[in-house]
Write a protein that holds these residues in place. Sequence first.
Motif, PDB file in Angstrom:
ATOM      1  N   ILE A 205       0.869  -1.190   0.000  1.00 13.62           N
ATOM      2  CA  ILE A 205       0.000   0.000   0.000  1.00 13.62           C
ATOM      3  C   ILE A 205       0.898   1.230   0.000  1.00 13.62           C
ATOM      4  O   ILE A 205       1.714   1.422   0.921  1.00 13.62           O
ATOM      5  N   LYS A 206       0.758   2.033  -1.040  1.00 11.18           N
ATOM      6  CA  LYS A 206       1.494   3.294  -1.058  1.00 11.18           C
ATOM      7  C   LYS A 206       0.571   4.396  -1.563  1.00 11.18           C
ATOM      8  O   LYS A 206      -0.510   4.123  -2.105  1.00 11.18           O
ATOM      9  N   ALA A 207       0.976   5.640  -1.354  1.00 11.59           N
ATOM     10  CA  ALA A 207       0.152   6.767  -1.795  1.00 11.59           C
ATOM     11  C   ALA A 207      -0.045   6.679  -3.301  1.00 11.59           C
ATOM     12  O   ALA A 207       0.926   6.531  -4.050  1.00 11.59           O
ATOM     13  N   CYS A 208      -1.283   6.731  -3.737  1.00 11.48           N
ATOM     14  CA  CYS A 208      -1.559   6.598  -5.173  1.00 11.48           C
ATOM     15  C   CYS A 208      -2.986   7.040  -5.458  1.00 11.48           C
ATOM     16  O   CYS A 208      -3.807   7.189  -4.549  1.00 11.48           O
ATOM     17  N   SER A 209      -3.261   7.273  -6.724  1.00 13.11           N
ATOM     18  CA  SER A 209      -4.636   7.541  -7.148  1.00 13.11           C
ATOM     19  C   SER A 209      -4.769   7.093  -8.591  1.00 13.11           C
ATOM     20  O   SER A 209      -3.776   6.956  -9.314  1.00 13.11           O
ATOM     21  N   GLY A 210      -5.996   6.848  -9.010  1.00 15.27           N
ATOM     22  CA  GLY A 210      -6.235   6.394 -10.384  1.00 15.27           C
ATOM     23  C   GLY A 210      -7.587   5.726 -10.473  1.00 15.27           C
ATOM     24  O   GLY A 210      -8.422   5.869  -9.577  1.00 15.27           O
ATOM     25  N   ASN A 211      -7.779   4.991 -11.535  1.00 16.33           N
ATOM     26  CA  ASN A 211      -9.042   4.272 -11.716  1.00 16.33           C
ATOM     27  C   ASN A 211      -8.812   2.780 -11.508  1.00 16.33           C
ATOM     28  O   ASN A 211      -7.781   2.249 -11.897  1.00 16.33           O
ATOM     29  N   THR A 212      -9.776   2.143 -10.872  1.00 12.57           N
ATOM     30  CA  THR A 212      -9.681   0.690 -10.701  1.00 12.57           C
ATOM     31  C   THR A 212     -10.954   0.015 -11.183  1.00 12.57           C
ATOM     32  O   THR A 212     -12.047   0.540 -11.005  1.00 12.57           O
ATOM     33  N   SER A 213     -10.771  -1.136 -11.801  1.00  8.32           N
ATOM     34  CA  SER A 213     -11.919  -1.977 -12.164  1.00  8.32           C
ATOM     35  C   SER A 213     -11.686  -3.379 -11.582  1.00  8.32           C
ATOM     36  O   SER A 213     -12.070  -4.373 -12.168  1.00  8.32           O
TER      37      SER A 213
END
Length: 351
Positions: free
Chosen positions: A271-279
Motif C-alpha cells: 500500500i502506497k500513496a496513489c490515485s487512479g481508476n480501478t476496475s
Amino acid sequence: MLKKDFWYDLPKELIAQEPADPRDSARLMVLSQKDDSIQHRIFRDLPEYLEPGDLLVVNNSKVLPARIVGVKQPTGAVCELLLLRQVKGDQWECLAKPGKRMQPGTKVSFGDGSLTAVVDETLEDGNKFVTFYYDTETLYEKLDEFGKMPLPPYITKQLEDQSQYQTVYAKELGSAAAPTAGLHFTPELMDTIRSKGVGIAEVTLHVGLGTFRPVQEDEITDHKMHSEWYSISEETAQRIRETKAAGHRVIAVGTTSCRTLEAAAAKYGEIKACSGNTSIFLYPGVKFNCIDGLITNFHLPESTLIMLVSALYGYEKTMAAYKVAVEEKYRFFSFGDAMFIRGGNDPEDKK
C-alpha cells in the motif's frame, strides 16, 4: 463459477426502505473465519470485536445530490438527468430520461432557470455528455439547491433528510451512491473506537452507479467490471504499513474501501500513496493482499458485491450466512443491517 450460484431468495419486506435510527442501532452479524461461528449483535457492539492497534479504513467519498429534474426548452417537457462523473470542467457524463428525446443540442432548464444544461453527445451505452451553465461559483452549489440523492432503485421511499444517505465522515464530493457500510457509524461510536486504541484512516473511492449494474454474463469471469476513481494519501498508506508491520489488523469498512486497498496492493505489491481508476473484480479464487477483516452490508443476489464477500469469507459459508440472515429477518441492502467478517488472524481466535 456461474452467476446463478450467487442467487438467494429474499422476501421483498426485508429490503430496508430507511436507515436505522439511531444509525448504530442496526443489527450486526459477526462471522469468524477461524471457527465459522455466527453471532447476532447490534452495530454499536462493534468495539467489543476490535483490539488496540487495529486500523479501520473508511471511504470518505461524499454523495452528490446528483438527480435533477428540469424542463426541456422550449417545449416544457419534463426530463431528468443523473450526473455520473465529471468528464472535464462543467461537462459531465449523465443518465438521461427520457434518453431518446434528449438528443445532442437539447437544452434543459432547472429550478428558476439559473441552472441549464446542453446535451453534447450520446454515448454507445445511451449515456450523455452534458455541459452545465450556472450563476454560482461551482456546480455543486446548484446541485445542493435543486438536486436529490440518487437512491438505488429498490428504495421507493423518499428521504426525509438528505444526510441520511451520507456517512458522518463524508467529505470528498464525487459519488453517485453511498458507501453504505459506513452509514452505521455515529460520531460517538467513532470516539468509542478511537478510545480503545483503534485507528481510523480514510481513503477515497467515488462510487459509480455501476455498483448496482447486474452481472449479465452467465460465467462470472466474463463480467466486465465498471471503473471507479480512488485515492490513498501518504498518511493512510503509512498507517496501513505500520499496522501490518506490527502484526495488527487492517479492517475495511465497506466493499469500496476493500476494493481501494486491494487494487493498490495488487498493482504495487504494497500500500502506497496513489490515485487512479480501478476496475478490480474480487470473486472466489482471487487472493486478498491487504485486508484482514471486512464490515459490509447484505448485498443483492448475483451482484459483484456478494461475489466479493464470497471471495473473502468463502463461497459456501457466505451463502449459508445469507440464508441465516433471511431466516433471522435481517434488513438488506443500502439501508439494511451489517456483517463483520473477522479474519483468520483475529486476536479472539488466537486465545
